[in-house]
Scaffold this active site. Sequence first.
Site, PDB file in Angstrom:
ATOM      1  N   GLY A   1      38.978  48.535  42.412  1.00 25.82           N
ATOM      2  CA  GLY A   1      38.805  49.050  43.868  1.00 25.82           C
ATOM      3  C   GLY A   1      39.967  49.447  44.388  1.00 25.82           C
ATOM      4  O   GLY A   1      39.858  49.464  45.712  1.00 25.82           O
TER       5      GLY A   1
ATOM      6  N   SER B   1      35.361  53.673  41.977  1.00 24.60           N
ATOM      7  CA  SER B   1      35.694  53.536  43.385  1.00 24.60           C
ATOM      8  C   SER B   1      36.088  54.821  43.598  1.00 24.60           C
ATOM      9  O   SER B   1      36.197  55.363  44.871  1.00 24.60           O
ATOM     10  CB  SER B   1      36.235  52.380  43.750  1.00 24.60           C
ATOM     11  OG  SER B   1      35.771  51.251  43.553  1.00 24.60           O
TER      12      SER B   1
ATOM     13  N   LYS C   1      29.067  46.945  28.310  1.00 22.34           N
ATOM     14  CA  LYS C   1      30.565  46.861  28.787  1.00 22.34           C
ATOM     15  C   LYS C   1      30.614  45.393  29.345  1.00 22.34           C
ATOM     16  O   LYS C   1      30.067  45.131  30.356  1.00 22.34           O
ATOM     17  CB  LYS C   1      31.013  47.943  29.962  1.00 22.34           C
ATOM     18  CG  LYS C   1      32.316  47.726  30.423  1.00 22.34           C
ATOM     19  CD  LYS C   1      32.521  48.472  31.806  1.00 22.34           C
ATOM     20  CE  LYS C   1      33.702  47.830  32.508  1.00 22.34           C
ATOM     21  NZ  LYS C   1      33.775  48.227  33.966  1.00 22.34           N
TER      22      LYS C   1
ATOM     23  N   ALA D   1      39.616  50.741  35.839  1.00 21.59           N
ATOM     24  CA  ALA D   1      39.969  50.038  37.231  1.00 21.59           C
ATOM     25  C   ALA D   1      41.421  50.618  37.363  1.00 21.59           C
ATOM     26  O   ALA D   1      42.188  50.403  36.560  1.00 21.59           O
ATOM     27  CB  ALA D   1      39.764  48.679  36.966  1.00 21.59           C
TER      28      ALA D   1
END
Length: 264
Positions: free
Chosen positions: A167, A216, A106, A193
């Site tokens: 995050g 996260s 990745k 994300a």
Amino acid sequence: MSHAANDKPFILAGRTYQSRLLVGTGKYKDLDETRDAIEASGAEIVTVAVRRTNIGQNPGEPNLLDVISPDRYTILPNTAGCYDAVEAVRTCRLARELLDGHKLVKLEVLADQKTLFPNVIETLKAAEVLVKEGFDVMVYTSDDPIIARQLAEMGCIAVMPLAGLIGTGLGICNPYNLRIILEEATVPVLVDAGVGTASDATIAMELGCEAVLMNSAIAHAQQPVLMAQAMKYAIEAGRLAYLAGRMPKKLYASASSPLDGLIR
């Protein structure tokens, strides 16, 4: 995962996966919690930040691969923490060495520490080198449809636009750009994300994404193992809803039961 008759398999680099949830390994309180959360998520692909996690490069230190076995999971090394193409390419080469010739990576090249937004210029440079060197490149990118198209044309096996900044847990900030990327897609599109809770993951799947990658949202939950389980079901529900095709939105109400034969 629950399957509908009209679903097509989720295939990456020639391998078929049942789960459409990919999870990270960072930010947990310890390796036990990492292992338990990943097990609860049902994920089969686990991403590892090579620059921050020991997968064999630091002998004598606890090795993540002792709790996340490559026999059970597909390990997806990532280049988190890299800020230019040279650094990212070097990190991928190190991962390939540590994981016995493993080609799936990745790629993420970040612009700055404040936003962790992708540096698309450096990402394009790194992708070009890695594809030429025979890596199977899944690439973190902005939600710019043109860049996503170029990365696919270059030979990346999957494009991974952000839904929100890494995050932040803000959810799907620009569903309209994602829809354009999905309409044009010639390779799998995975949201990467920004997911904060189960409903965000479901929305990503309802848009038509092949899969979702998160870290996260699970690791920073008050009960990570429970959230991992929630995410497993959220991904499944979103995929089934996408395949089912939602009802059209209407401005006005319509009775859900037919009026024929009502007693007058």
